[in-house]
Motif scaffolding. Structure first.
Motif, PDB file in Angstrom:
ATOM      1  N   LEU A  65      38.852   2.748  -0.131  1.00 39.26           N
ATOM      2  CA  LEU A  65      39.724   1.513  -0.665  1.00 39.26           C
ATOM      3  C   LEU A  65      38.945   0.659  -1.414  1.00 39.26           C
ATOM      4  O   LEU A  65      39.516  -0.353  -2.086  1.00 39.26           O
ATOM      5  N   MET A  66      37.740   0.768  -1.304  1.00 38.81           N
ATOM      6  CA  MET A  66      36.771  -0.286  -1.995  1.00 38.81           C
ATOM      7  C   MET A  66      36.286  -0.005  -3.206  1.00 38.81           C
ATOM      8  O   MET A  66      35.430  -0.409  -3.946  1.00 38.81           O
ATOM      9  N   ASP A  67      36.785   1.312  -3.794  1.00 37.54           N
ATOM     10  CA  ASP A  67      36.217   1.900  -4.911  1.00 37.54           C
ATOM     11  C   ASP A  67      36.665   1.112  -6.257  1.00 37.54           C
ATOM     12  O   ASP A  67      35.706   1.316  -7.263  1.00 37.54           O
ATOM     13  N   ASP A  68      37.568   0.403  -6.090  1.00 35.78           N
ATOM     14  CA  ASP A  68      37.988  -0.402  -7.418  1.00 35.78           C
ATOM     15  C   ASP A  68      37.360  -1.716  -7.303  1.00 35.78           C
ATOM     16  O   ASP A  68      37.653  -2.528  -8.236  1.00 35.78           O
ATOM     17  N   VAL A  69      36.909  -2.168  -6.296  1.00 39.76           N
ATOM     18  CA  VAL A  69      36.247  -3.533  -6.071  1.00 39.76           C
ATOM     19  C   VAL A  69      34.876  -3.498  -6.320  1.00 39.76           C
ATOM     20  O   VAL A  69      34.007  -2.773  -5.866  1.00 39.76           O
TER      21      VAL A  69
END
Length: 97
Positions: A65-69
């Motif tokens: 879920l944090m890949d794009d952050v």
């Protein structure tokens, strides 16, 4: 001079708000750590294995879920370090049973 006082006041508010947030996170971490310390000795070997597998999946889901952050390296280091400690403790606890 008035702008300087206003800017300092705003900075003080930000620091105060962040200090409160850090305090809340620290309190939550302490409670969860104590909970883990009290629950771990109560688990059976099979429960330790099952929890380890489920925990790994949950961490993988959270990380995806944090890949794009864009998060700092310290975030990732802390996450992986604590994850590995928990998995090691579960493994050791399961072997002791």
């Amino acid at each position: 001079m008035n702008n300087l006082d206003e800017a300092l006041g705003q900075m003080s508010q930000v620091v105060t708000a962040n200090t409160k947030k850090i305090g809340i996170l620290a309190a939550r971490a302490m409670v969860l750590g104590k909970f883990f310390d009290m629950v771990l000795p109560q688990l059976t070997a099979s429960q330790c294995v099952e929890i380890s597998q489920s925990f790994r999946g949950g961490i993988e889901d959270a990380m995806s879920l944090m890949d794009d952050v864009a998060l700092p390296g310290e975030y990732h280091s802390a996450l992986l370090e604590l994850t590995n400690v928990i998995l090691r403790l579960l493994k050791e606890s399961g072997q002791d049973r």
